[in-house]
Enzyme design. Structure first.
Site, PDB file in Angstrom:
ATOM      1  N   LYS A  15      55.266  47.205  48.268  1.00  0.00           N
ATOM      2  CA  LYS A  15      54.947  46.266  49.347  1.00  0.00           C
ATOM      3  C   LYS A  15      56.043  45.207  49.489  1.00  0.00           C
ATOM      4  CE  LYS A  15      49.952  46.809  48.528  1.00  0.00           C
ATOM      5  NZ  LYS A  15      48.653  46.081  48.361  1.00  0.00           N
ATOM      6  N   TYR A  55      45.287  50.608  56.994  1.00  0.00           N
ATOM      7  CA  TYR A  55      44.205  49.831  56.368  1.00  0.00           C
ATOM      8  C   TYR A  55      42.922  49.851  57.193  1.00  0.00           C
ATOM      9  CZ  TYR A  55      47.009  47.785  52.557  1.00  0.00           C
ATOM     10  OH  TYR A  55      47.750  47.581  51.416  1.00  0.00           O
ATOM     11  N   ASN A 122      50.071  42.317  45.542  1.00  0.00           N
ATOM     12  CA  ASN A 122      49.990  43.041  44.265  1.00  0.00           C
ATOM     13  C   ASN A 122      51.008  44.172  44.125  1.00  0.00           C
ATOM     14  OD1 ASN A 122      48.804  44.808  46.028  1.00  0.00           O
ATOM     15  ND2 ASN A 122      46.744  44.661  45.160  1.00  0.00           N
ATOM     16  N   HIS A 125      50.926  49.827  46.562  1.00  0.00           N
ATOM     17  CA  HIS A 125      49.743  50.540  47.052  1.00  0.00           C
ATOM     18  C   HIS A 125      49.810  51.963  46.517  1.00  0.00           C
ATOM     19  CE1 HIS A 125      46.846  52.361  49.861  1.00  0.00           C
ATOM     20  NE2 HIS A 125      47.726  53.354  49.942  1.00  0.00           N
ATOM     21  N   GLU A 136      47.330  59.116  54.693  1.00  0.00           N
ATOM     22  CA  GLU A 136      48.356  58.070  54.589  1.00  0.00           C
ATOM     23  C   GLU A 136      49.770  58.674  54.596  1.00  0.00           C
ATOM     24  OE1 GLU A 136      47.188  55.895  51.078  1.00  0.00           O
ATOM     25  OE2 GLU A 136      45.370  55.140  52.031  1.00  0.00           O
TER      26      GLU A 136
END
Ligand code: DAT
Ligand code: MG
Length: 152
Positions: A15, A55, A122, A125, A136
């Site tokens: 990310k 998402y 975080n 993913h 995805e």
């Protein structure tokens, strides 16, 4: 040797926080050291449409807008990773969602923390099921002729 499971593929995203903190190599090294194969790799600045699709399960959550803003805040590295049980295996390497309590030794536990932001940052993913991995990978890599080939 007879193999019991078909190799599977998962989508890993490094990310924007992971890219900003120069952790691309660190994350890829952990994937490779574990024995998984990187079979697709690209850097993209995700746009809103892509993030809303990625998402979609979180569209009604209060943090959805902040999550999309964070994910659009810089480049993301999308990685296609292959190996037996890699979906579960990468989630284990990543650690739990909340970086404050993610175990040391995991990517999120070693490199993540709470910065007081509306969206949890975080580092990575990882797809959470075969269905979401296929969905995805199609979103980030496409399903056409330019889709990365599987390992022989
Ligand atoms: P994961 O990424 O571990 O699969 P998830 O799918 O539940 O977690 O959520 C997607 C991302 O959204 C997550 O990586 C960080 C962010 N997020 C999750 N829960 C949140 C919350 N309560 N507040 C802010 N951001 C959150
Ligand atoms: Mg998830």
């Amino acid at each position: 040797m007879t193999t019991v499971h078909e190799p599977e593929a998962t989508l890993v995203l490094i990310k924007p926080d992971g890219v900003r903190r120069n952790l691309i190599g660190e994350v890829l090294a952990r994937i490779e050291r574990k024995g998984y194969k990187v079979t697709g790799l690209k850097m993209v600045v995700a746009d809103r449409a892509l993030l809303e699709e990625h998402y979609e399960e979180h569209v009604d959550r209060p943090f959805f807008g902040a999550l999309c803003d964070f994910m659009a805040s810089g480049p993301t590295v999308a990685v296609r990773v292959e190996g037996n049980r890699v979906i579960e295996g990468f989630r284990s390497l990543a650690g739990e969602t909340n970086p404050t309590t993610a175990r040391p030794g995991t990517i999120r536990g070693d490199f993540g923390r709470d910065w007081g932001t509306a969206a949890v940052e975080n580092i990575v993913h990882g797809s959470d099921s075969t269905l979401s991995a296929e969905r995805e990978l199609r979103i980030w890599f496409g399903g056409g002729d330019d889709a990365p080939e599987s390992e022989a």
